[in-house]
Enzyme design. Structure first.
Site, PDB file in Angstrom:
ATOM      1  N   THR A   1       0.615  -0.896  -0.131  1.00 12.39           N
ATOM      2  CA  THR A   1       0.005  -0.332   0.427  1.00 12.39           C
ATOM      3  C   THR A   1       1.014   1.223   0.518  1.00 12.39           C
ATOM      4  O   THR A   1       2.141   1.649   0.338  1.00 12.39           O
ATOM      5  CB  THR A   1      -0.976   0.025   0.913  1.00 12.39           C
ATOM      6  OG1 THR A   1      -1.770   1.363   1.207  1.00 12.39           O
ATOM      7  CG2 THR A   1      -0.083   0.123   2.020  1.00 12.39           C
ATOM      8  N   ASP A   2       0.354   2.429  -0.710  1.00 11.61           N
ATOM      9  CA  ASP A   2       1.032   3.697  -0.048  1.00 11.61           C
ATOM     10  C   ASP A   2       1.137   4.233   0.856  1.00 11.61           C
ATOM     11  O   ASP A   2       2.273   5.096   1.244  1.00 11.61           O
ATOM     12  CB  ASP A   2       0.159   4.653  -1.161  1.00 11.61           C
ATOM     13  CG  ASP A   2      -0.891   5.167  -0.626  1.00 11.61           C
ATOM     14  OD1 ASP A   2      -1.403   5.024  -0.126  1.00 11.61           O
ATOM     15  OD2 ASP A   2      -1.940   6.052  -1.501  1.00 11.61           O
ATOM     16  N   GLU A   3       0.812   3.471   2.060  1.00 10.42           N
ATOM     17  CA  GLU A   3       0.339   4.563   3.278  1.00 10.42           C
ATOM     18  C   GLU A   3       1.404   3.467   3.870  1.00 10.42           C
ATOM     19  O   GLU A   3       2.247   3.849   4.944  1.00 10.42           O
ATOM     20  CB  GLU A   3      -0.359   3.872   4.285  1.00 10.42           C
ATOM     21  CG  GLU A   3      -2.249   4.186   3.472  1.00 10.42           C
ATOM     22  CD  GLU A   3      -2.819   3.714   5.163  1.00 10.42           C
ATOM     23  OE1 GLU A   3      -2.805   3.971   6.011  1.00 10.42           O
ATOM     24  OE2 GLU A   3      -4.093   3.681   4.616  1.00 10.42           O
TER      25      GLU A   3
ATOM     26  N   TYR B   1      -1.572  -0.177  11.005  1.00  5.70           N
ATOM     27  CA  TYR B   1      -1.916  -0.528  10.660  1.00  5.70           C
ATOM     28  C   TYR B   1      -0.687  -0.914   9.073  1.00  5.70           C
ATOM     29  O   TYR B   1      -0.124  -1.938   9.162  1.00  5.70           O
ATOM     30  CB  TYR B   1      -2.845  -0.425   9.355  1.00  5.70           C
ATOM     31  CG  TYR B   1      -3.022  -0.315   8.086  1.00  5.70           C
ATOM     32  CD1 TYR B   1      -3.304  -1.910   7.086  1.00  5.70           C
ATOM     33  CD2 TYR B   1      -2.828  -0.051   7.403  1.00  5.70           C
ATOM     34  CE1 TYR B   1      -3.556  -2.697   5.972  1.00  5.70           C
ATOM     35  CE2 TYR B   1      -3.092   0.124   6.066  1.00  5.70           C
ATOM     36  CZ  TYR B   1      -4.157  -1.503   5.330  1.00  5.70           C
ATOM     37  OH  TYR B   1      -3.176  -1.293   3.642  1.00  5.70           O
TER      38      TYR B   1
ATOM     39  N   LYS C   1       1.946  -3.460   7.347  1.00  6.44           N
ATOM     40  CA  LYS C   1       1.953  -3.885   5.942  1.00  6.44           C
ATOM     41  C   LYS C   1       3.685  -3.101   5.550  1.00  6.44           C
ATOM     42  O   LYS C   1       3.926  -4.220   4.727  1.00  6.44           O
ATOM     43  CB  LYS C   1       0.898  -3.482   5.437  1.00  6.44           C
ATOM     44  CG  LYS C   1      -0.555  -3.142   5.383  1.00  6.44           C
ATOM     45  CD  LYS C   1      -0.654  -3.806   4.931  1.00  6.44           C
ATOM     46  CE  LYS C   1      -0.637  -4.339   3.200  1.00  6.44           C
ATOM     47  NZ  LYS C   1      -1.042  -5.587   2.516  1.00  6.44           N
TER      48      LYS C   1
HETATM   49  P1  NAD Z   1     -10.879  -6.093   2.615  1.00  2.00           P
HETATM   50  O1  NAD Z   1     -10.256  -6.035   4.183  1.00  2.00           O
HETATM   51  O2  NAD Z   1     -11.638  -5.912   2.411  1.00  2.00           O
HETATM   52  O3  NAD Z   1     -10.227  -7.751   2.254  1.00  2.00           O
HETATM   53  C1  NAD Z   1      -9.071  -8.490   3.309  1.00  2.00           C
HETATM   54  C2  NAD Z   1      -9.425  -9.762   3.107  1.00  2.00           C
HETATM   55  O4  NAD Z   1      -8.666 -11.193   3.896  1.00  2.00           O
HETATM   56  C3  NAD Z   1     -10.429 -10.681   3.088  1.00  2.00           C
HETATM   57  O5  NAD Z   1     -11.810 -11.697   2.918  1.00  2.00           O
HETATM   58  C4  NAD Z   1     -10.425 -11.128   4.308  1.00  2.00           C
HETATM   59  O6  NAD Z   1     -10.943 -13.189   4.750  1.00  2.00           O
HETATM   60  C5  NAD Z   1      -8.694 -12.256   4.302  1.00  2.00           C
HETATM   61  N1  NAD Z   1      -7.978 -12.022   5.515  1.00  2.00           N
HETATM   62  C6  NAD Z   1      -7.948 -11.508   6.345  1.00  2.00           C
HETATM   63  N2  NAD Z   1      -7.057 -12.392   7.300  1.00  2.00           N
HETATM   64  C7  NAD Z   1      -6.785 -13.600   6.894  1.00  2.00           C
HETATM   65  C8  NAD Z   1      -6.011 -15.057   6.971  1.00  2.00           C
HETATM   66  N3  NAD Z   1      -5.066 -14.625   8.464  1.00  2.00           N
HETATM   67  N4  NAD Z   1      -6.196 -15.807   6.209  1.00  2.00           N
HETATM   68  C9  NAD Z   1      -6.340 -15.608   5.280  1.00  2.00           C
HETATM   69  N5  NAD Z   1      -7.703 -14.783   4.447  1.00  2.00           N
HETATM   70  C10 NAD Z   1      -7.230 -13.847   5.507  1.00  2.00           C
HETATM   71  O7  NAD Z   1      -8.836  -6.241   2.633  1.00  2.00           O
HETATM   72  P2  NAD Z   1      -9.149  -4.867   0.634  1.00  2.00           P
HETATM   73  O8  NAD Z   1      -9.611  -3.675   0.759  1.00  2.00           O
HETATM   74  O9  NAD Z   1      -9.829  -5.952  -0.353  1.00  2.00           O
HETATM   75  O10 NAD Z   1      -7.348  -4.913   0.830  1.00  2.00           O
HETATM   76  C11 NAD Z   1      -6.497  -6.312  -0.229  1.00  2.00           C
HETATM   77  C12 NAD Z   1      -5.498  -6.349   0.522  1.00  2.00           C
HETATM   78  O11 NAD Z   1      -5.082  -4.298  -0.417  1.00  2.00           O
HETATM   79  C13 NAD Z   1      -4.593  -5.749   1.593  1.00  2.00           C
HETATM   80  O12 NAD Z   1      -3.398  -6.175   1.531  1.00  2.00           O
HETATM   81  C14 NAD Z   1      -4.832  -4.247   1.691  1.00  2.00           C
HETATM   82  O13 NAD Z   1      -3.198  -4.153   2.418  1.00  2.00           O
HETATM   83  C15 NAD Z   1      -4.253  -4.078   0.404  1.00  2.00           C
HETATM   84  N6  NAD Z   1      -4.710  -2.358   0.261  1.00  2.00           N
HETATM   85  C16 NAD Z   1      -5.996  -1.629  -0.102  1.00  2.00           C
HETATM   86  C17 NAD Z   1      -5.833  -0.570  -0.832  1.00  2.00           C
HETATM   87  C18 NAD Z   1      -7.577  -0.430  -0.298  1.00  2.00           C
HETATM   88  O14 NAD Z   1      -7.541   0.779  -0.593  1.00  2.00           O
HETATM   89  N7  NAD Z   1      -9.058  -0.695   0.312  1.00  2.00           N
HETATM   90  C19 NAD Z   1      -5.066   0.236  -1.005  1.00  2.00           C
HETATM   91  C20 NAD Z   1      -3.760  -0.608  -0.965  1.00  2.00           C
HETATM   92  C21 NAD Z   1      -3.123  -1.524  -1.031  1.00  2.00           C
HETATM   93  O1  DAU Z   2      -3.868   3.835   0.954  1.00  2.00           O
HETATM   94  C1  DAU Z   2      -4.551   3.274   0.594  1.00  2.00           C
HETATM   95  C2  DAU Z   2      -5.131   2.543   2.123  1.00  2.00           C
HETATM   96  O2  DAU Z   2      -6.498   3.699   1.711  1.00  2.00           O
HETATM   97  C3  DAU Z   2      -5.501   0.922   2.421  1.00  2.00           C
HETATM   98  O3  DAU Z   2      -3.952   0.255   2.876  1.00  2.00           O
HETATM   99  C4  DAU Z   2      -5.865   0.404   3.228  1.00  2.00           C
HETATM  100  O4  DAU Z   2      -6.479  -0.457   3.437  1.00  2.00           O
HETATM  101  C5  DAU Z   2      -7.691   1.437   3.843  1.00  2.00           C
HETATM  102  O5  DAU Z   2      -8.125   1.593   4.165  1.00  2.00           O
HETATM  103  C6  DAU Z   2      -7.577   3.234   2.653  1.00  2.00           C
HETATM  104  O6  DAU Z   2      -7.601   3.691   4.281  1.00  2.00           O
HETATM  105  P1  DAU Z   2      -8.153   5.011   4.778  1.00  2.00           P
HETATM  106  O7  DAU Z   2      -7.281   5.225   6.111  1.00  2.00           O
HETATM  107  O8  DAU Z   2      -7.351   6.056   3.694  1.00  2.00           O
HETATM  108  O9  DAU Z   2      -8.859   5.210   4.177  1.00  2.00           O
HETATM  109  P2  DAU Z   2     -10.281   5.128   5.315  1.00  2.00           P
HETATM  110  O10 DAU Z   2     -11.355   4.739   4.467  1.00  2.00           O
HETATM  111  O11 DAU Z   2     -10.228   4.038   6.221  1.00  2.00           O
HETATM  112  O12 DAU Z   2     -10.472   6.782   5.334  1.00  2.00           O
HETATM  113  C7  DAU Z   2     -10.459   7.450   3.937  1.00  2.00           C
HETATM  114  C8  DAU Z   2     -10.237   9.100   4.751  1.00  2.00           C
HETATM  115  O13 DAU Z   2     -11.363   9.452   5.127  1.00  2.00           O
HETATM  116  C9  DAU Z   2      -9.317   8.439   6.092  1.00  2.00           C
HETATM  117  O14 DAU Z   2      -8.383  10.624   5.375  1.00  2.00           O
HETATM  118  C10 DAU Z   2      -9.907   9.261   6.702  1.00  2.00           C
HETATM  119  C11 DAU Z   2     -11.209   9.390   6.786  1.00  2.00           C
HETATM  120  N1  DAU Z   2     -12.535   8.936   7.180  1.00  2.00           N
HETATM  121  C12 DAU Z   2     -12.380   7.996   6.734  1.00  2.00           C
HETATM  122  C13 DAU Z   2     -14.111   7.265   8.075  1.00  2.00           C
HETATM  123  C14 DAU Z   2     -14.113   5.754   7.875  1.00  2.00           C
HETATM  124  C15 DAU Z   2     -13.901  10.073   8.137  1.00  2.00           C
HETATM  125  O15 DAU Z   2     -13.482  11.466   7.315  1.00  2.00           O
HETATM  126  N2  DAU Z   2     -14.323   9.526   8.037  1.00  2.00           N
HETATM  127  C16 DAU Z   2     -15.019   8.255   8.297  1.00  2.00           C
HETATM  128  O16 DAU Z   2     -15.592   7.723   8.888  1.00  2.00           O
END
Ligand code: NAD
Ligand code: DAU
Length: 348
Positions: A139-141, A164, A168
């Site tokens: 992730t970019d985080e 988190y 990562k």
């Molecule tokens: P998500 O939380 O929707 O899905 C995670 C999945 O992993 C779920 O299906 C869960 O059941 C499974 N899981 C959790 N623990 C497990 C374990 N121990 N063994 C097997 N499966 C397990 O997450 P997402 O938003 O789809 O993100 C997927 C990946 O992409 C993550 O690694 C996250 O860090 C990365 N990522 C997410 C974003 C974003 O914006 N959502 C951006 C960049 C990277």
């Molecule tokens: O940048 C990639 C990441 O983006 C992924 O690695 C993470 O898995 C994914 O959850 C996401 O992280 P963020 O913390 O950026 O996403 P989130 O949707 O939780 O929040 C987005 C922004 O909105 C953040 O600045 C916090 C704010 N927020 C979020 C929630 C849930 C609010 O202001 N109110 C809220 O209730």
């Protein structure tokens, strides 16, 4: 034929990726997912009977299970999505983030190392079977936060700020180390914030749509001026597909679509799209350690691998809002159980 182990394939991005790969290639996809609160087999309904698709419920930390999957299905590639993914939950309770994201990734990559090695007797052999690859979805985080200017490049020093993102980052670095030390063929992708169908409504966009629909308050953290760089999940999937096929071994690739938006802009856009009043907005206490701004420099993947995103934000966000409104049943199902307990605890 490739036999790809996709982990976390029942989550938001993983399920979109499984469907993308089955629709695009004649590869076998083995989806290993623990089905935590975030994993949902309903996300995969369309492909559950696909002849190239197998689902296994299990934990990436279960070394015995993971090894048996490598052996039985002759796994040639891994795409590791499995993770605890929500920053707010990592602030409430960091431990599971380290267990899953760090130790889980290590258990998985150990299985790859053991099963892909040409000479298993030689512990330090750098010879692996042909065409194998471990792709870590990072992730970019990992880069931390930006001021008003600048962008994250692959060379930006890693400085994660939440439990988190620290977990990562550790996973990302372990994968890198297995390439440096053992020669294991790897790629790492670091993507910005995704939006689109099947995202769990603890995350900003589906949470705001769901609250809007119910006429509940929209909880905006701090001043709402934090900036995220949004990418449609289907574009993330094509980005991973590109790195999977064309990524140079050992390399890290940023994935992002140059789409910076302040949180409050997104919230107001959702309200407008759904015809609701801005009076629903409620500014609440800020997230501790809240990253101010993310912005991805995608020059490497666009110029070296020829990837580019296909969605404009305007098109993608409208389709996404419509998807959540049309799929009320999906939203009701995922919010019916423990989610409400989480919501009440988190936003009390
Ligand atoms: P998500 O939380 O929707 O899905 C995670 C999945 O992993 C779920 O299906 C869960 O059941 C499974 N899981 C959790 N623990 C497990 C374990 N121990 N063994 C097997 N499966 C397990 O997450 P997402 O938003 O789809 O993100 C997927 C990946 O992409 C993550 O690694 C996250 O860090 C990365 N990522 C997410 C974003 C974003 O914006 N959502 C951006 C960049 C990277
Ligand atoms: O940048 C990639 C990441 O983006 C992924 O690695 C993470 O898995 C994914 O959850 C996401 O992280 P963020 O913390 O950026 O996403 P989130 O949707 O939780 O929040 C987005 C922004 O909105 C953040 O600045 C916090 C704010 N927020 C979020 C929630 C849930 C609010 O202001 N109110 C809220 O209730």
């Amino acid at each position: 034929m490739k036999n790809i182990l996709v982990t976390g394939g029942a989550g938001f991005i993983g399920s979109n990726f499984v469907k993308h790969m089955l629709a695009t290639y004649n590869y076998k996809i083995i989806n290993l997912d623990l089905l935590t609160y975030a994993g949902n087999l309903e996300n995969l309904k369309e492909v559950q009977d696909h002849p190239n698709y197998t689902f296994i419920k299990g934990d990436i930390r279960d070394r015995k299970l993971v090894n048996s999957i490598f052996e039985e299905y002759k796994i040639t590639q891994v795409v590791n999505f499995a993770a605890e993914s929500h920053v707010d939950r990592s602030i409430e309770d960091p431990e599971i983030f380290l267990l899953t994201n760090v130790l889980g990734t290590q258990a998985l990559i150990d299985a790859a190392k053991a099963n892909w090695k040409v000479d298993p007797e030689n512990k330090y052999s750098k010879e692996y079977k042909k065409d194998v690859k471990f792709l870590q979805v990072s992730t970019d985080e990992v880069y931390g936060t930006l001021d008003a200017t600048g962008m994250f490049k692959e060379t930006t020093p890693l400085a994660p700020n939440s439990p988190y993102s620290a977990s990562k980052t550790s996973a990302d670095l372990i994968v890198r180390a297995y390439n440096e030390t053992f020669g294991l063929p790897i790629n790492i992708t670091r993507c910005s914030n995704n939006y689109g169908p099947y995202q769990f409504p603890e995350k900003l966009i589906p949470l705001m749509i769901n609250n809007c629909k119910k006429n509940s308050k929209l909880p905006v953290y701090g001043d709402g001026m934090q900036i995220r760089d949004w990418l449609h999940v289907k574009d993330h999937c094509t980005g991973i597909d590109t790195v999977f096929h064309k990524g140079k071994i050992g390399e890290v690739y940023n994935i992002g679509g140059n789409n910076e938006k302040a949180n409050i802009e997104i919230v107001k856009l959702i309200l407008k799209e759904l015809g609701k009043s801005e009076e629903l907005i409620k500014y609440v206490k800020d997230r501790p350690g809240h990253d101010r701004r993310y912005a991805i420099d995608n020059t490497k993947i666009t110029t070296e691998l020829g990837w580019s995103p296909s969605y404009t934000f305007e098109q993608g966000i409208r389709e996404t809002i419509k998807w959540y409104i049309d799929n009320e049943h999906w939203m009701n199902n995922v919010t019916s159980g423990d989610y409400m307990k989480y919501y009440e605890q988190m936003y009390k």
